[in-house]
Design a protein around this motif. Structure first.
Motif, short mmCIF file in Angstrom:
data_model
loop_
_atom_site.label_atom_id
_atom_site.label_comp_id
_atom_site.label_asym_id
_atom_site.label_seq_id
_atom_site.Cartn_x
_atom_site.Cartn_y
_atom_site.Cartn_z
N GLU A 28 -2.35 -19.27 -21.18
CA GLU A 28 -1.01 -18.94 -20.67
C GLU A 28 0.02 -19.05 -21.77
O GLU A 28 0.87 -18.19 -21.94
N THR A 29 -0.09 -20.15 -22.52
CA THR A 29 0.89 -20.33 -23.60
C THR A 29 0.75 -19.21 -24.63
O THR A 29 1.73 -18.70 -25.16
N LYS A 30 -0.49 -18.82 -24.86
CA LYS A 30 -0.73 -17.73 -25.81
C LYS A 30 -0.04 -16.46 -25.36
O LYS A 30 0.60 -15.77 -26.13
N LYS A 31 -0.21 -16.18 -24.05
CA LYS A 31 0.38 -14.94 -23.53
C LYS A 31 1.89 -14.99 -23.66
O LYS A 31 2.53 -14.01 -24.02
N GLN A 32 2.45 -16.16 -23.37
CA GLN A 32 3.91 -16.28 -23.46
C GLN A 32 4.39 -16.03 -24.88
O GLN A 32 5.37 -15.33 -25.12
N LEU A 33 3.67 -16.62 -25.83
CA LEU A 33 4.06 -16.45 -27.23
C LEU A 33 3.99 -14.99 -27.64
O LEU A 33 4.87 -14.46 -28.31
N GLU A 34 2.92 -14.32 -27.19
CA GLU A 34 2.76 -12.91 -27.54
C GLU A 34 3.90 -12.09 -26.96
O GLU A 34 4.46 -11.22 -27.62
N GLU A 35 4.24 -12.41 -25.71
CA GLU A 35 5.30 -11.64 -25.07
C GLU A 35 6.62 -11.85 -25.79
O GLU A 35 7.41 -10.92 -25.98
N GLU A 36 6.88 -13.09 -26.22
CA GLU A 36 8.13 -13.36 -26.93
C GLU A 36 8.19 -12.59 -28.22
O GLU A 36 9.22 -12.03 -28.59
N GLU A 37 7.06 -12.52 -28.90
CA GLU A 37 7.06 -11.78 -30.16
C GLU A 37 7.31 -10.31 -29.94
O GLU A 37 8.01 -9.66 -30.71
N LYS A 38 6.72 -9.78 -28.87
CA LYS A 38 6.90 -8.35 -28.61
C LYS A 38 8.34 -8.04 -28.28
O LYS A 38 8.85 -6.97 -28.60
N LYS A 39 9.01 -9.01 -27.65
CA LYS A 39 10.40 -8.75 -27.24
C LYS A 39 11.33 -8.62 -28.44
O LYS A 39 12.32 -7.91 -28.39
N ILE A 40 10.98 -9.30 -29.49
CA ILE A 40 11.86 -9.24 -30.67
C ILE A 40 11.73 -7.88 -31.32
O ILE A 40 10.71 -7.54 -31.88
N ILE A 41 12.74 -7.11 -31.24
CA ILE A 41 12.70 -5.77 -31.85
C ILE A 41 13.40 -5.87 -33.19
O ILE A 41 14.61 -6.02 -33.26
N SER A 42 12.61 -5.72 -34.21
CA SER A 42 13.23 -5.80 -35.54
C SER A 42 13.83 -4.45 -35.89
O SER A 42 13.68 -3.47 -35.16
N GLU A 43 14.47 -4.37 -37.02
CA GLU A 43 15.13 -3.12 -37.41
C GLU A 43 14.13 -2.02 -37.65
O GLU A 43 14.43 -0.85 -37.49
N GLU A 44 12.92 -2.38 -38.04
CA GLU A 44 11.94 -1.34 -38.37
C GLU A 44 11.40 -0.64 -37.13
O GLU A 44 10.90 0.46 -37.22
#
Lengths: 166, 257
Positions: A28-44
């Motif tokens: 569960e924690t893994k999934k949450q971390l992955e989702e948080e990373e995906k949410k961050i939209i960088s400039e690229e």
């Protein structure tokens, strides 16, 4: 250890993202971390600035196979003990297929009752826990057990290295 | 194209032709020209659109000719039942998840080429057997029969099959032998034999001890080849044939042609 008194050392985010740190996490924690990373939209990252289109929810599933429609049985069959392994397999596969529809939770008969299990566990935890205590703690534990009548030594005095006075 | 001039309700069990559009009961706004599906409650949950049917804007489009079949939803609220077309054909088209009997025709490096009766040969990796590793290769020769299922089967790619299930266990799949008798029958007969309430197999099972493997690609395998006397074999085979013929009224005419 000197650090034990400070509280948990805080690790950096980059360290937490490393592979060896993630092995111990729950899924569960893994999934949450992955989702948080995906949410961050960088400039690229390029994205479309359009309103979200909702897909038309359809309740029809297309299926090209006959197996789920007609509930076909398992293909290998054996009769009158020609091949006993296949006969065992037949019972297993056909009952497993039918079980998918009916979810029956049957409680297995327990050899040991729940209460006795709890009692055993209580004492077990203590016994195993003693094994992992440090030598000093074990020593203190022993003293606490022995000195029932006499006064207990104050146990919060930790022996630290005393610098010899010149 | 909608069938013009026909304003009838199609009950389950009637002949449908390609091009017929079947309306679902939940969509009452339709012209009288189109055919309606039989009376059933509004589908709750997912409706399974089986072989021979396609989803279209108005409802279900028939793509094969045959009899329309329906299975009502089992249990409360799980699924919404299934509709499909029961058609007869002898040529097999690989479908994902179907268990089939294949004949190994070639070994090409890490994969085996398996003839499954379709337009293309399927590929079977040597690691797709239970307990197979790079060092421990399965002993598969050209000409062996394998029982496996498809994991990839569509019109754009070469079909791939495996002899293990998703958890890595064989469950009866794998090499089934290189001896015995392999029959080629129509696909409809296989489905009728594998139906849950098939009486033929049960009655045969009570008469003779035998083993049989049925593949969805129209192949039936019988391991007995070594027979004590030719008379026994003829007697048994003709016995089976007679039983088939005798029970054929239950199957429907022409079911195993």
């Amino acid at each position: 250890m000197a650090m034990a008194g400070e509280g948990k050392p805080r690790l950096s985010k980059n360290l937490l993202r490393m592979k060896f740190m993630q092995r111990g996490l729950d899924s569960e924690t893994k999934k949450q971390l992955e989702e948080e990373e995906k949410k961050i939209i960088s400039e690229e990252h390029w994205y479309l600035d359009l309103p979200e289109l909702k897909e038309k929810e359809s309740f029809i599933i297309e299926e090209r196979s006959f197996m789920p429609c007609e509930d076909l049985l398992y293909g290998r069959m054996s009769f009158k003990g020609f091949n006993p392994e296949i006969e065992k397999l037949m019972i297993q596969m056909n009952s497993r297929y039918k079980k998918e529809e009916i979810e029956a939770d049957d409680k297995m008969e327990a050899d040991v009752s729940d209460e006795e299990m709890a009692r055993r566990y209580e004492s077990l935890v203590g016994t195993i826990g003693k094994k992992f205590l440090k030598k000093r703690d074990r020593h203190e534990l022993q003293d606490e057990d022995e000195d029932e009548n006499s006064n207990l030594r104050p146990s919060n005095v930790k022996k630290m290295f005393l610098k010899p006075q010149d | 194209m909608a069938a013009s001039g026909l304003s009838a309700e199609v009950d389950v069990g009637q002949v449908v032709l390609p091009g017929d559009v079947l309306l679902l009961p939940a969509a009452p706004n339709a012209d009288g020209e189109r055919l309606r599906l039989g009376p059933s409650s509004a589908p709750r949950g997912r409706l399974l659109c089986g072989p021979g049917l396609r989803r279209c804007a108005a409802g279900l489009l028939v793509t094969k000719c045959g009899l329309l079949r329906h299975r009502p939803p089992a249990g409360a609220g799980t699924g919404g039942g299934a509709y499909w077309v029961d058609s007869q054909q002898k040529r097999y088209v690989p479908v994902k998840g179907d268990p089939i009997i294949g004949i190994v025709t070639a070994k090409a490096g890490d994969i085996f080429k398996v003839d499954v009766g379709g337009s293309e040969q399927a590929s079977l990796s040597y690691l797709a057997f239970e307990g197979a590793t790079k060092r421990n290769r399965p002993n598969v020769q050209v000409g062996d029969l394998v029982y496996g299922q498809f994991i990839v089967a569509n019109k754009d790619m070469e079909p791939e099959m495996v002899c293990i299930d998703s958890s890595g266990r064989a469950n009866g799949m794998g090499i089934i032998g290189h001896e015995g008798l392999l029959f080629k029958v129509s696909l409809g007969l296989i489905r009728k034999l594998l139906a849950p309430n098939c009486e033929i197999i049960q009655e045969l099972g009570q008469l003779y001890p035998f083993e049989i493997v049925l593949g969805m690609n129209g192949r039936i395998w019988d391991p007995r080849e070594v027979i004590s006397t030719p008379q026994d074999w003829i007697h048994q085979q003709s016995g089976l044939l007679h039983l088939f013929v005798a029970l054929s009224p239950n199957l429907g005419t022409g079911a195993f042609l």
